[in-house]
Design a protein around this motif. Structure first.
Motif, PDB file in Angstrom:
ATOM      1  N   UNK A 148       5.401  17.096 -13.389  1.00 47.76           N
ATOM      2  CA  UNK A 148       6.417  17.504 -12.065  1.00 47.76           C
ATOM      3  C   UNK A 148       5.569  18.117 -11.083  1.00 47.76           C
ATOM      4  N   UNK A 149       5.491  17.766  -9.978  1.00 45.78           N
ATOM      5  CA  UNK A 149       4.728  18.194  -9.117  1.00 45.78           C
ATOM      6  C   UNK A 149       5.429  18.806  -7.780  1.00 45.78           C
ATOM      7  N   UNK A 150       5.371  20.106  -7.256  1.00 48.10           N
ATOM      8  CA  UNK A 150       5.729  20.434  -6.091  1.00 48.10           C
ATOM      9  C   UNK A 150       4.636  20.368  -5.147  1.00 48.10           C
ATOM     10  N   UNK A 151       4.589  19.898  -4.014  1.00 46.97           N
ATOM     11  CA  UNK A 151       3.646  19.780  -3.163  1.00 46.97           C
ATOM     12  C   UNK A 151       4.013  20.663  -2.033  1.00 46.97           C
ATOM     13  N   UNK A 152       3.495  21.975  -1.960  1.00 40.05           N
ATOM     14  CA  UNK A 152       3.609  23.160  -1.370  1.00 40.05           C
ATOM     15  C   UNK A 152       2.844  23.328  -0.070  1.00 40.05           C
ATOM     16  N   UNK A 153       2.861  24.220   0.803  1.00 42.22           N
ATOM     17  CA  UNK A 153       1.990  24.336   2.014  1.00 42.22           C
ATOM     18  C   UNK A 153       0.763  24.904   1.178  1.00 42.22           C
ATOM     19  N   UNK A 154       0.666  25.518   0.145  1.00 39.90           N
ATOM     20  CA  UNK A 154      -0.635  25.845  -0.530  1.00 39.90           C
ATOM     21  C   UNK A 154      -1.342  25.025  -1.358  1.00 39.90           C
ATOM     22  N   UNK A 155      -0.661  23.896  -1.417  1.00 38.90           N
ATOM     23  CA  UNK A 155      -1.246  22.687  -2.333  1.00 38.90           C
ATOM     24  C   UNK A 155      -0.145  22.483  -3.482  1.00 38.90           C
ATOM     25  N   UNK A 156      -0.598  21.592  -4.350  1.00 34.54           N
ATOM     26  CA  UNK A 156       0.134  21.065  -5.475  1.00 34.54           C
ATOM     27  C   UNK A 156       0.559  22.157  -6.460  1.00 34.54           C
ATOM     28  N   UNK A 157       1.662  22.360  -6.814  1.00 36.65           N
ATOM     29  CA  UNK A 157       1.960  23.247  -8.149  1.00 36.65           C
ATOM     30  C   UNK A 157       2.774  22.723  -9.096  1.00 36.65           C
ATOM     31  N   UNK A 158       2.509  23.135 -10.230  1.00 35.23           N
ATOM     32  CA  UNK A 158       3.201  22.315 -11.527  1.00 35.23           C
ATOM     33  C   UNK A 158       4.455  22.761 -11.500  1.00 35.23           C
ATOM     34  N   UNK A 159       5.785  22.154 -11.531  1.00 37.69           N
ATOM     35  CA  UNK A 159       6.984  22.322 -12.077  1.00 37.69           C
ATOM     36  C   UNK A 159       7.522  22.385 -13.394  1.00 37.69           C
ATOM     37  N   UNK A 160       6.834  21.443 -14.013  1.00 36.34           N
ATOM     38  CA  UNK A 160       7.020  21.330 -15.605  1.00 36.34           C
ATOM     39  C   UNK A 160       6.122  20.312 -16.172  1.00 36.34           C
ATOM     40  N   UNK A 161       6.287  20.146 -17.417  1.00 35.58           N
ATOM     41  CA  UNK A 161       5.583  19.008 -18.247  1.00 35.58           C
ATOM     42  C   UNK A 161       6.662  18.325 -18.711  1.00 35.58           C
ATOM     43  N   UNK A 162       6.713  17.026 -19.067  1.00 34.98           N
ATOM     44  CA  UNK A 162       7.467  16.320 -20.033  1.00 34.98           C
ATOM     45  C   UNK A 162       6.346  15.585 -20.768  1.00 34.98           C
ATOM     46  N   UNK A 163       6.728  15.203 -22.260  1.00 29.97           N
ATOM     47  CA  UNK A 163       5.548  14.912 -22.953  1.00 29.97           C
ATOM     48  C   UNK A 163       5.982  13.263 -23.331  1.00 29.97           C
ATOM     49  N   UNK A 164       6.463  12.405 -22.450  1.00 26.94           N
ATOM     50  CA  UNK A 164       6.780  11.051 -22.631  1.00 26.94           C
ATOM     51  C   UNK A 164       6.921  10.382 -21.184  1.00 26.94           C
ATOM     52  N   UNK A 165       7.312   9.290 -21.177  1.00 30.11           N
ATOM     53  CA  UNK A 165       7.626   8.591 -19.959  1.00 30.11           C
ATOM     54  C   UNK A 165       8.756   9.216 -19.119  1.00 30.11           C
ATOM     55  N   UNK A 166       9.022   9.393 -17.676  1.00 25.68           N
ATOM     56  CA  UNK A 166      10.017   9.641 -17.225  1.00 25.68           C
ATOM     57  C   UNK A 166      10.979   8.660 -17.167  1.00 25.68           C
ATOM     58  N   UNK A 167      12.268   9.027 -16.749  1.00 23.26           N
ATOM     59  CA  UNK A 167      13.108   8.057 -16.596  1.00 23.26           C
ATOM     60  C   UNK A 167      13.994   8.573 -15.354  1.00 23.26           C
TER      61      UNK A 167
END
Length: 420
Positions: free
Chosen positions: A267-286
């Protein structure tokens, strides 16, 4: 090969739909499954041991696990101990989703860009931290909470209520540990990738819609719709995500000695400083999977088998340039309490609009009618030569389907259109 698919939701229906297009696919056993693919053979087995027993007894060539809970319970460990081929991380690596504090520690140790967070096991020190930190702040239950254990609090009172709710048992043991995280500002995107511990292959980008109501208002849900590609993820940004998130993730897996032959969701947040990681999931998203797999022109079974066998370096994925959109149709009251057992009409008519209707929370009634059986009931998915065409086709399909109290967002992909 005969295949065992574990799960029952819209994500699993999309996986099953794509798997059944493969010349490698034999019989599809689905545990427990839903009415979306009548040819699938339902399986009653539930636990890792029961499912492994079934796979062993029925000579299953490939098992694919949809839900995160079974991965965190160790289903991959059970299958591996018997020499059975399965897609997914083992119990230890699944903690990247099963425990947000575990994931934060992994991110920090391996230099992945993410927000600062503090972890608490009691309410009092968490509330004291909030007084000093102030708002906005993100409150996260540490464990699995079906996508509903995160509150983006714009004021301290909302944050305090969220903290108390976690420690008062709103999410069971998942809320016995709480993260308070700096609030990142930007636009979100979902990046899924196949990873076999040696190679990582990103899938096409997508964007989820977590809030229940139009305009990104209301409570967080498991996802009310998705579209692919996400225009916020430009080729240049994707290169940065690959270099700054996916490759360091792979190196971290290797350095920590984790067994990871499955899907990683960043899960990525595209910030003014660049991409930041919000979370990991270990399977396909729904519902991202519904939109992403609608664009896949490669053989999914071949790719998943290569993932399980650590042969991903042999795979090249091909994608349609056509955008795809999934609109989730939900029961009245979701993500709170909602009725079940309501008859659904118009499914065949939606298919005539060029849509694929993925079942997420349905069951078959005594007379063969399809009934509601969950909060997120259907994912109406369409492809188009443009994003606007895909959206229009999906909503044309949605308009054909009805049941008492049906709810859905009417602005899926709005950020893409606003960007243009």
């Amino acid at each position: 090969m005969d295949i065992l698919l574990v799960g029952a939701g819209g994500r699993e229906h999309a996986i099953a739909w794509k798997m059944m297009q493969s010349p490698l696919a034999g019989k599809l056993y689905w545990a427990p499954g839903n009415p979306g693919i009548p040819s699938a053979i339902p399986v009653a087995a539930k636990t890792p041991v029961e499912l492994a027993d079934f796979a062993q007894a029925n000579n299953i060539g490939l098992t694919m696990v949809g839900p995160e809970a079974l991965l965190c319970e160790g289903i991959v460990d059970e299958f591996r101990s018997r020499g059975l081929r399965i897609v997914g991380p083992d119990k230890e690596a699944a903690q990247l989703e099963g425990s947000k504090s575990y994931a934060k520690d992994f991110m920090a140790r391996h230099g992945l860009p993410t927000a600062k967070a503090a972890v608490f096991t009691e309410a009092a020190p968490a509330l004291e931290y909030l007084k000093a930190h102030g708002a906005p702040v993100v409150v996260k239950a540490d464990g699995l909470a079906a996508g509903k254990g995160v509150v983006v609090a714009m004021d301290v009172k909302t944050a305090e209520d969220a903290v108390k709710s976690c420690f008062d048992g709103a999410f069971g043991t998942a809320g016995s540990r709480v993260l308070l995280e700096d609030c990142l500002v930007g636009e979100e995107a979902s990046i899924l990738a196949l990873c076999d511990g040696k190679t990582i292959i990103p899938l096409v980008s997508s964007q989820d819609h977590k809030r229940a109501y139009d305009g990104d208002k209301g409570p967080n849900t498991g996802g009310m719709g998705a579209y692919s590609p996400a225009p916020v993820v430009t080729p240049e940004l994707m290169a940065r995500i690959d270099a700054g998130v996916l490759q360091p993730f792979l190196k971290g897996v290797q350095k920590d000695g984790l067994y990871f032959r499955g899907i990683i969701y960043a899960g990525i947040m595209v910030t003014a400083e660049g991409p930041k990681l919000l979370e990991f999931n270990v399977r396909f998203g729904d519902p991202e999977t519904q939109a992403v797999l609608a664009r896949l022109d490669s053989d999914l079974v071949e790719a998943l088998a290569a993932t399980a066998d650590a042969r991903l370096s042999e795979i090249t994925l091909k994608w349609s340039d056509d955008p795809a959109v999934c609109v989730v149709m939900a029961s009245q009251g979701y993500p709170g309490s909602y009725p079940k057992g309501l008859p659904i009409s118009g499914l065949d008519d939606a298919a005539k609009e060029g849509c694929v209707v993925f079942h997420a929370g349905t069951k078959k009634g005594e007379n063969g009618a399809i009934l509601t059986n969950g909060g997120r009931v259907l994912g109406v998915t369409a492809r188009g030569t443009t994003l606007r065409e895909a959206v229009d086709k999906a909503y044309a399909g949605v308009a054909k389907i009805s049941w008492d109290g049906v709810e859905y967002r009417k602005d899926i992909a709005h950020k893409a259109f606003n960007r243009k």
